[in-house]
Design a protein around this motif. Structure first.
Motif, short mmCIF file in Angstrom:
data_model
loop_
_atom_site.label_atom_id
_atom_site.label_comp_id
_atom_site.label_asym_id
_atom_site.label_seq_id
_atom_site.Cartn_x
_atom_site.Cartn_y
_atom_site.Cartn_z
N UNK A 122 -58.87 -42.28 -63.61
CA UNK A 122 -59.01 -42.80 -64.79
C UNK A 122 -57.99 -44.14 -65.29
N UNK A 123 -56.49 -43.86 -64.79
CA UNK A 123 -55.66 -45.66 -65.69
C UNK A 123 -56.71 -46.01 -65.21
N UNK A 124 -57.25 -46.98 -64.41
CA UNK A 124 -58.01 -47.56 -63.49
C UNK A 124 -58.56 -48.09 -64.38
N UNK A 125 -59.71 -47.11 -64.45
CA UNK A 125 -60.83 -47.48 -65.25
C UNK A 125 -60.99 -47.10 -67.16
N UNK A 139 -67.20 -45.69 -69.00
CA UNK A 139 -66.85 -44.18 -69.53
C UNK A 139 -67.71 -42.89 -69.13
N UNK A 140 -68.89 -43.21 -68.52
CA UNK A 140 -69.39 -41.78 -68.52
C UNK A 140 -68.67 -41.99 -67.51
N UNK A 154 -64.41 -37.67 -65.01
CA UNK A 154 -62.73 -37.46 -64.08
C UNK A 154 -61.86 -36.51 -65.09
N UNK A 155 -62.56 -36.74 -66.86
CA UNK A 155 -61.19 -36.00 -67.40
C UNK A 155 -61.33 -34.77 -66.85
N UNK A 191 -73.74 -32.41 -62.17
CA UNK A 191 -75.21 -32.93 -61.84
C UNK A 191 -75.02 -33.25 -60.87
N UNK A 192 -76.17 -34.01 -60.29
CA UNK A 192 -76.47 -35.10 -59.23
C UNK A 192 -75.40 -36.92 -59.52
N UNK A 193 -76.16 -37.00 -60.60
CA UNK A 193 -75.04 -38.48 -61.31
C UNK A 193 -73.85 -38.51 -61.13
#
Length: 363
Positions: free
Chosen positions: A144-147, A158-159, A164-165, A183-185
Motif C-alpha cells: 500500500x505504501x508503495x502504491x 487507486x483500484x 489492498x485496504x 471478484x475476478x478483477x
C-alpha cells in the motif's frame, strides 16, 4: 506439478506424516522443536487404480502416474511473523506452495511434548493463522505504501490500493484473505503477492491409531473452525502411516480394514487437495505407456494438450476422446470405436475427469 506445504506447530506430527507419505524421504522426525530447518521435499505418485486397468487394456510397457510434491516446512511458533524460531525463513517457504496442509494435533500422549503444554486444536490453529495473517498484513501494508504514490495519477493504482485496504481491514479483524469476497478483477490484483492466508488449506487432524475411523472431540473442533474458512478437514494418523510404510503392499489393505478405514492418509490428502484446487485427471493410453495428466477443471482440449507439450496446444487439430468407464466396459479402443463411444472433439471441448485422449496436431 502440484506443490503442497505441510505446516503446523512443532511436535504435531508433520515430519512423521511427511516421512510416511513420502516413503523414501529422509526427513528427520524427532521429539523436539525445530528438528526441521530447511524444508524437506518429496515427490510422490498420485494413487490411481485406473492407471493399471488402462495399462492392461493397451498392454502398455509402463505406467506413469501424476505426481505431487510435498514440502515439510519447519514448525511455526507464536511470534513467527516477527522472526521467532526462524519464522520469517519458514514463512517464505510457505509462499512457494500451491496449497497448505495444516497438521493439527488431535491426540493425547504424555510421551510427546506439546510446545504449549496441552492439546488444544483451536488454540493451535489460531496461533498458526495469526502468524500467517500478520505476515500477510505486513506485506500488504508495504505494498500500500508503495502504491499510494502512484495512485495520485493512476486509476489502476487507486483500484489496487482500495483492494489492498479491504484485505488489510479483514486481516486486522482476524480473518484470512480466503474469507474475503473478491471478484475476478480483484483476485488478479493480489495474485502476485502469494498471500499465505489466500492459499487453499486442508486441516489434517492427526489422531491416534484407534481413533482414525471415528475421530474425536478434538477433530470436531477442527471441523467447526474449517467450516468458517471454507477449508477441508482430513483425518489422518501419522502413527498409522508410519506403520503402513513397514508393511508389504499385500498386507496394507487388510491393516487399514482392521482399523475401520479403506484408505491411508496419502490418498485422503491428495484427493482433498485435488478437490480443493479444482484439479482433474485425464489419461493417454497406448502400447508404449499409460500416463495420468493433471489439469485444472474447465480446461479445453488444446489447453490439456499443452500440459503434455506446448507444441500440442499450438498445433491442435482435434482430440479423439473416450470416457474411462466406456473404454473399460468395451475392453479396447477398437471396440469403443465400433460402438460409437470414441468422439472427435474440437477446440471448444472441456476435458472431463477420466477422459482417455489422443491428440491430433500439426507440428
Amino acid at each position: 506439478m502440484l506443490r503442497a506445504g505441510i505446516v503446523g506447530l512443532p511436535n504435531v506430527g508433520k515430519s512423521t506424516l511427511f516421512n510416511a507419505v513420502v516413503a523414501n524421504a529422509k526427513a528427520e522426525a524427532a521429539n523436539f522443536p525445530f528438528c526441521t530447518i530447511e524444508p524437506n521435499v518429496g515427490v510422490v505418485a498420485v494413487p490411481d487404480e485406473r492407471l493399471n486397468v488402462l495399462a492392461k487394456i493397451a498392454s502398455s510397457a509402463q505406467t506413469i502416474p501424476a505426481r505431487v510434491e510435498f514440502v515439510d516446512i519447519a514448525g511455526l511458533v507464536k511470534g513467527a511473523s516477527q522472526g521467532e524460531g526462524l519464522g520469517n525463513q519458514f514463512l517464505s517457504h510457505i509462499r512457494e506452495v500451491d496449497a497448505i496442509i495444516h497438521v493439527v494435533r488431535c491426540f493425547e500422549n504424555d510421551d510427546i511434548i506439546h510446545v504449549a503444554g496441552s492439546v488444544d486444536p483451536a488454540r493451535d490453529i489460531e496461533i498458526i493463522n495469526i502468524e500467517l495473517g500478520l505476515s500477510d498484513l505486513s506485506q500488504i501494508e508495504r505494498r500500500i505504501d508503495r502504491t499510494r504514490k502512484q495512485a495520485r495519477t493512476s486509476k489502476d493504482a487507486q483500484f489496487e490500493v482500495s483492494v489492498l485496504e479491504k484485505l488489510a481491514a479483514a486481516l486486522n479483524e482476524g480473518k484470512s484473505v480466503r474469507q474475503v469476497s473478491l471478484n475476478e478483477e480483484e483476485a488478479v490484483i493480489i495474485k502476485g503477492l502469494d498471500l499465505l492466508t489466500y492459499k487453499p488449506i486442508i486441516y489434517a487432524a492427526n489422531v491416534s491409531e484407534d481413533e482414525l475411523a471415528t475421530g474425536n472431540d478434538f477433530v470436531e473442533k477442527v471441523r467447526q473452525i474449517a467450516a468458517t474458512e471454507n477449508a477441508q478437514v482430513v483425518i489422518v494418523s501419522a502413527q498409522v502411516e508410519a506403520e503402513l510404510v513397514e508393511l508389504p503392499e499385500s498386507d496394507k489393505a487388510d491393516f487399514l480394514k482392521s482399523l475401520g478405514v479403506e484408505e491411508g492418509g496419502l490418498k485422503s490428502l491428495i484427493r482433498a487437495t485435488y478437490t480443493l484446487l479444482g484439479l482433474r485427471t485425464y489419461f493417454t493410453n497406448g502400447p508404449k505407456e499409460t500416463r495420468a495428466w493433471t489439469i485444472n477443471a474447465g480446461m479445453s482440449a488444446p489447453q490439456a494438450a499443452g500440459v503434455i507439450h506446448s507444441d500440442f496446444e499450438r498445433g491442435f487439430i482435434r482430440a479423439e476422446t473416450v470416457a474411462y468407464k466406456d473404454l473399460v466396459t468395451t475392453g479396447s479402443m477398437n471396440a469403443a470405436k465400433e460402438k460409437g463411444l470414441v468422439r472427435s472433439e474440437g477446440k471448444e471441448y472441456v476435458v472431463q475427469e477420466g477422459d482417455v485422449m489422443l491428440f491430433r496436431f500439426n507440428v
